[in-house]
Design a protein around this motif. Sequence first.
Motif, short mmCIF file in Angstrom:
data_model
loop_
_atom_site.label_atom_id
_atom_site.label_comp_id
_atom_site.label_asym_id
_atom_site.label_seq_id
_atom_site.Cartn_x
_atom_site.Cartn_y
_atom_site.Cartn_z
N TYR A 203 45.97 29.69 70.93
CA TYR A 203 47.33 30.13 70.66
C TYR A 203 47.94 30.76 71.92
O TYR A 203 47.26 31.49 72.65
CB TYR A 203 47.28 31.17 69.53
N ALA A 209 52.95 28.47 70.56
CA ALA A 209 52.28 27.16 70.47
C ALA A 209 50.76 27.36 70.56
O ALA A 209 50.29 28.44 70.87
CB ALA A 209 52.77 26.27 71.60
N GLU A 263 51.37 31.13 60.92
CA GLU A 263 52.30 30.45 61.84
C GLU A 263 53.44 31.37 62.26
O GLU A 263 54.41 30.92 62.85
CB GLU A 263 52.87 29.19 61.16
#
Length: 472
Positions: A203, A209, A263
């Motif tokens: 990460y 991303a 996320e």
Amino acid sequence: MQKAVPGICGGTGKGWGANMPQKNELVTLDIIDMAHDGNGVGRLDGMAVFVPASAVGDRLCVRIVKVNRTHCYGRIEQILRPSPDRIEPDCPVSRRCGGCVFRHISYEAELRCKQAFVQQNLRRIGKLELAAEPIEPSPVTDGYRNKAQYPVRMQKGGLCAGFFAPRTHEVIDCHTCKLQPPVFGELLEAVLSYMHTYHVSAYDESLGAGLIRHVYLRRGHRSGQIMVCLVVNGTHLPNENALVDLLLSRCGEIVSILLNVNERNTNVIIGEHSRVLYGKPAISDVLCGVRFELSAQSFYQVNSPGAELLYGVAAEFAALTGTETLLDLYCGAGTIGLSLAHLCRQVIGVEVVPQAVENAVANAARNGIKNARFFCADAGQAAARLAREGVRPDVIVLDPPRKGCAPEVLDAVAAMAPRRVVMVSCDSATMARDCAALAAAGYSPRRCRPVDMFPRTAHVEAVAVLSRLKSD
Ligand SMILES: C[S@@+](CC[C@H](N)C(=O)[O-])C[C@H]1O[C@@H](n2cnc3c(N)ncnc32)[C@H](O)[C@@H]1O
């Protein structure tokens, strides 16, 4: 005041007088106290100088690295006369990772510091004339952590996993930690080797991303059962079966492998949803003779032998006789309430994390405990509602997170007028503040005992009991 000593530490030899210390200056400093974050404290013309990795009794040559209006920070250049508390630090990264601030002093000296921290907080923050009872040492001082959360990042062109350096998101690459069981390091390396083999990205928080954010590991101290949970910025990983096979080939104690989806652009480690890649969604462990099921989201005290001591002190202070209603606010997976259920008439538990409440309900059932019920709610709202409904617990246990209890929780606790309030806290500063609020609402702080749940780190747990002054 200590003047810089020319020749010994390269100081200027000038007297400080009313002058402020300057950044980069060298001074000779006697360490006379310890601050609550584990830094030693010396004084220059009355100004506090905080020095990491120092110890009371040290005489040091210190370089001033930061100057504020009321205090400054220094770095040890040379130990001129070591404190008798000093020992050889046995971890190469303890200074950089910032976790074990006491690795350079004996455990006995660390316990004296922690005893003093709790006592100072009672006096200075709580304004309470209450003598802290002698601290309970942890039964184990290394390898005691049953949980690890390793951030994984790409740094300087390579995969790094370990710990965030203090106050930064720079990862100190460290796969073995003396506070954790050795198997955690082996599992972390297995995940990194899977990432290398299948080109799985780490990460990147600046871009939002990359896939793997954290490797989260949990191990039941008594059961030996292990959970491996990969916190992922996504819903799937490449070659998940290969990952599972690799982990199982490295460790026979794994009963749960999870992919946790996170996320969001957040510092919160665990996301809300997990998918089982292998085995069960939870592990189980035994604490105080009760078997507990633990999901990744459920809070569980990280030092299990220490937790048994802690809950023993809570039980002693609760002084249950078998007839009481016990309200366990901030109950997690129900550990305190369920370990006390056989000593009272009924237990009511309140916790805000739904998965922990599911665990608590299942834990009562699997242990055949019929006198306990649990609610998923905010502690303040639940306490206010229970107070409005006329619920009158005889004893309330409060075990809040580090920030302590919200004022409305303490108001509702006082409105329910229990005979005793037992506070269990991992921050004795907020505990002292909350004890003072309850004292103002008619409760007398009777006893307080620190329990060292976090050896070698600056953290210390404490238990206090307050009793109602007015009986009606
Ligand atoms: C220090 S833990 C104690 C848990 C449990 N007593 C134990 O010993 O395992 C604090 C718990 O409070 C919960 N919590 C945090 N904020 C809360 C709130 N506002 N209302 C209810 N529970 C909360 C956390 O999820 C966590 O389970």
